[in-house]
Design an enzyme around this catalytic site. Structure first.
Site, PDB file in Angstrom:
ATOM      1  N   ASP A   1      37.926  47.606  42.507  1.00 29.11           N
ATOM      2  CA  ASP A   1      37.500  48.491  43.599  1.00 29.11           C
ATOM      3  C   ASP A   1      36.101  49.078  43.375  1.00 29.11           C
ATOM      4  OD1 ASP A   1      39.879  47.978  44.838  1.00 29.11           O
ATOM      5  OD2 ASP A   1      40.826  49.886  44.305  1.00 29.11           O
TER       6      ASP A   1
ATOM      7  N   LEU B   1      55.855  39.280  44.065  1.00 30.47           N
ATOM      8  CA  LEU B   1      56.254  39.934  42.809  1.00 30.47           C
ATOM      9  C   LEU B   1      57.005  41.241  43.072  1.00 30.47           C
ATOM     10  CD1 LEU B   1      52.989  39.213  40.748  1.00 30.47           C
ATOM     11  CD2 LEU B   1      55.133  37.908  40.768  1.00 30.47           C
TER      12      LEU B   1
ATOM     13  N   ARG C   1      46.798  38.139  49.091  1.00 28.07           N
ATOM     14  CA  ARG C   1      47.583  39.311  48.712  1.00 28.07           C
ATOM     15  C   ARG C   1      49.081  39.197  49.037  1.00 28.07           C
ATOM     16  NH1 ARG C   1      44.335  44.677  50.055  1.00 28.07           N
ATOM     17  NH2 ARG C   1      45.622  45.417  48.358  1.00 28.07           N
TER      18      ARG C   1
ATOM     19  N   LYS D   1      43.082  58.308  47.172  1.00 25.37           N
ATOM     20  CA  LYS D   1      43.780  57.623  48.282  1.00 25.37           C
ATOM     21  C   LYS D   1      44.953  56.796  47.756  1.00 25.37           C
ATOM     22  CE  LYS D   1      42.057  53.602  49.741  1.00 25.37           C
ATOM     23  NZ  LYS D   1      42.821  52.347  49.880  1.00 25.37           N
ATOM     24  N   ASN D   2      44.688  55.965  46.757  1.00 23.40           N
ATOM     25  CA  ASN D   2      45.730  55.018  46.332  1.00 23.40           C
ATOM     26  C   ASN D   2      46.871  55.690  45.581  1.00 23.40           C
ATOM     27  OD1 ASN D   2      44.449  52.992  47.640  1.00 23.40           O
ATOM     28  ND2 ASN D   2      43.482  52.096  45.815  1.00 23.40           N
TER      29      ASN D   2
ATOM     30  N   CYS E   1      44.396  39.731  53.882  1.00 22.12           N
ATOM     31  CA  CYS E   1      43.381  40.675  54.334  1.00 22.12           C
ATOM     32  C   CYS E   1      42.017  40.162  53.911  1.00 22.12           C
ATOM     33  CB  CYS E   1      43.674  42.092  53.871  1.00 22.12           C
ATOM     34  SG  CYS E   1      43.104  42.480  52.240  1.00 22.12           S
TER      35      CYS E   1
ATOM     36  N   ARG F   1      38.727  54.762  56.080  1.00 24.56           N
ATOM     37  CA  ARG F   1      40.038  54.565  55.462  1.00 24.56           C
ATOM     38  C   ARG F   1      40.072  55.176  54.065  1.00 24.56           C
ATOM     39  NH1 ARG F   1      42.338  48.651  55.961  1.00 24.56           N
ATOM     40  NH2 ARG F   1      43.958  49.800  54.873  1.00 24.56           N
TER      41      ARG F   1
END
Ligand code: EPZ
Length: 425
Positions: free
Chosen positions: A312, A131, A127, A22-23, A122, A404
């Protein structure tokens, strides 16, 4: 709202195919904004977040075409941004998914402007994206924050520069890297994130004609080019999905083969699993996880940027450790509020105490099923793992988080002997 019902207690046995990450897909999709040619991505997972990014790109005028669903190579996504008509990422789309901010770098680099809603906080932390913005400013972008939006533009082209990240940031590195590919001159990104998703992005950009050195290291050197071409690129396997099913096998004291993935993506996790007494071996096209020996020992974990133990995987590790013999300490060093699963695991009988950024977990012989609430993606799947390992019935509420990031999670688990079903409404 859908719920998931699990009757726990059965060891998982069988084979699960791991999908594309996904990422990685979420940063590869905006790459299309850097070229007027077609970007084709294979091994695309079927996930809500991918559809959200597709919707955002379509909103900007990108032609998005998904084909090859269920083919051997996974789903294939064709993206063509030659008819781009809008450089705004509106609040309604960004609020659904923070990764929307990844359109900022490519839009600025190729279209000279971007208006992207500021993602809010979130469930796992505040978050910020400061940067990302500092890196783009170093490349010559003029950025203003107005009415909840990041308004960014550049006079002429972005200019190569030295970008030093004071803290490792995955998304910040991705935005800076994409922007630097079309900047004038050389950019050196120091303290770059080294996650496999970044290397996948850099490899894809290189295949499009970008000049990037240092892939997989903390220093990325990019010599800007005038334009980038089209590409066909296979998304790297999902190391977090891999790790999640590996820990589900361990928590149920089962035996699973995970295909379409690789040990090199999950070394820190494999290392910790072995210390805990779980057998992890390389298998053809993947990994074999065997916890049928029974005992799993408590092992401390501290989350860190890659190649350290991934944040994660922290919640899923905690689910396993709740069933281990002995105590362990789990320290979260990336996000300030990523223990939302603790009270839910406690409802299932887990013995966990939080002290600041650390949690002491004292393993139990057996968790017990309960009604629980999912709070974010990885917390949701941690409750699935706990439910599979627990005695009796677990019902997980608010499972939309799960969709998701995990494709057909119930189907994959059912084929391995789990009793799990989705309750609609
Ligand atoms: C990526 O988020 C992942 N998301 C996250 O996956 C993952 O948890 C995280 O990297 C860390 O590995 C995607 O790839 C879409 P960061 P990202 O910038 O890029 C702070 C999941 O469950 N920071 O590396 O947003 C930040 O607050 C998710 O799939 C700043 O202070 O993470 C955090 O404490 C959740 N300012 C730390 O850096 C900035 O400008 C690392 O965040 C940017 C980040």
């Amino acid at each position: 709202m859908d719920r998931i019902r699990i009757i726990g207690g059965a060891p998982l046995k069988g084979t699960i195919r791991i999908g594309g990450a996904k990422n990685a897909a979420l940063t590869l999709m905006p790459v299309c904004l850097l070229t007027d040619q077609v970007v084709t991505l294979t091994n695309i997972p079927d996930l809500a977040d991918i559809r959200t990014m597709g919707g955002l790109l379509e909103h900007m005028g990108v032609h998005v075409h998904l084909n090859g669903a269920d083919s051997a190579e996974g789903r294939i996504l064709d993206l063509n941004a030659s008819g781009l008509r809008d450089t705004t990422a509106p609040y309604d789309l960004v609020r659904k998914m923070r990764a929307s901010v990844l359109v900022l770098g490519p839009l600025l680099a190729r279209h000279g402007q971007a208006r992207v809603s500021l993602p809010g906080g979130c469930a796992i932390g505040t978050r910020p994206v400061d940067l990302h913005l500092k890196a783009l400013e170093a490349l010559g972008a003029i950025i203003e924050l107005k009415e909840g939006y990041i308004d960014a533009r550049v006079e002429g082209r972005l200019k190569g520069a030295q970008v030093n990240f004071p803290k490792v940031t995955v998304g910040g590195t991705e935005n800076a890297l994409m922007a630097a590919t079309l900047a004038e001159g050389r950019t050196i990104i120091e303290n770059a994130a080294r996650e496999p998703e970044i290397s996948d992005l850099a490899t894809c950009l290189r295949a499009m004609g970008a000049q990037i050195e240092g892939i997989g290291t903390g220093t990325l050197t990019v010599d800007g080019v005038d334009s980038l071409g089209g590409v066909t690129h296979a998304v790297v396997p999902d190391r977090i999905e891999t790790g999640t099913y590996a820990l589900a096998a361990a928590a149920t004291r089962g035996r699973l083969t995970l295909t379409g993935t690789g040990m090199d993506l999950t070394e820190a996790l494999v290392d910790h699993m072995r210390q805990a007494g779980v057998v992890v071996e390389e298998a053809t096209d993947g990994l074999l996880i065997d916890a049928t020996g029974g005992e799993v020992r408590g092992v401390d974990v501290m989350t860190e940027p890659f190649p350290g133990f991934p944040t994660d995987m922290q919640a899923q590790w905690m689910a396993l450790m709740s069933t281990a013999s002995g105590a362990c300490m789990i320290t979260e060093s990336i996000f300030e509020n990523r223990f939302m699963h603790v009270p839910e695991l406690s409802r299932m009988g887990a013995d966990i105490n939080i002290h600041g950024g650390s949690a002491i977990v004292r393993g139990k012989a057996r968790l017990s099923g309960a009604q629980v609430m999912a709070t974010d993606l990885r917390a949701s799947v941690c409750l699935v793992i706990a439910g599979l390992a627990a005695e009796g019935e677990t019902v997980i509420n608010r499972v939309y988080h799960l969709d998701r990031g995990y494709e057909r999670v119930e189907d994959k688990l059912v084929t391995c002997g789990a009793t799990i079903e989705r309750l609609s409404g």
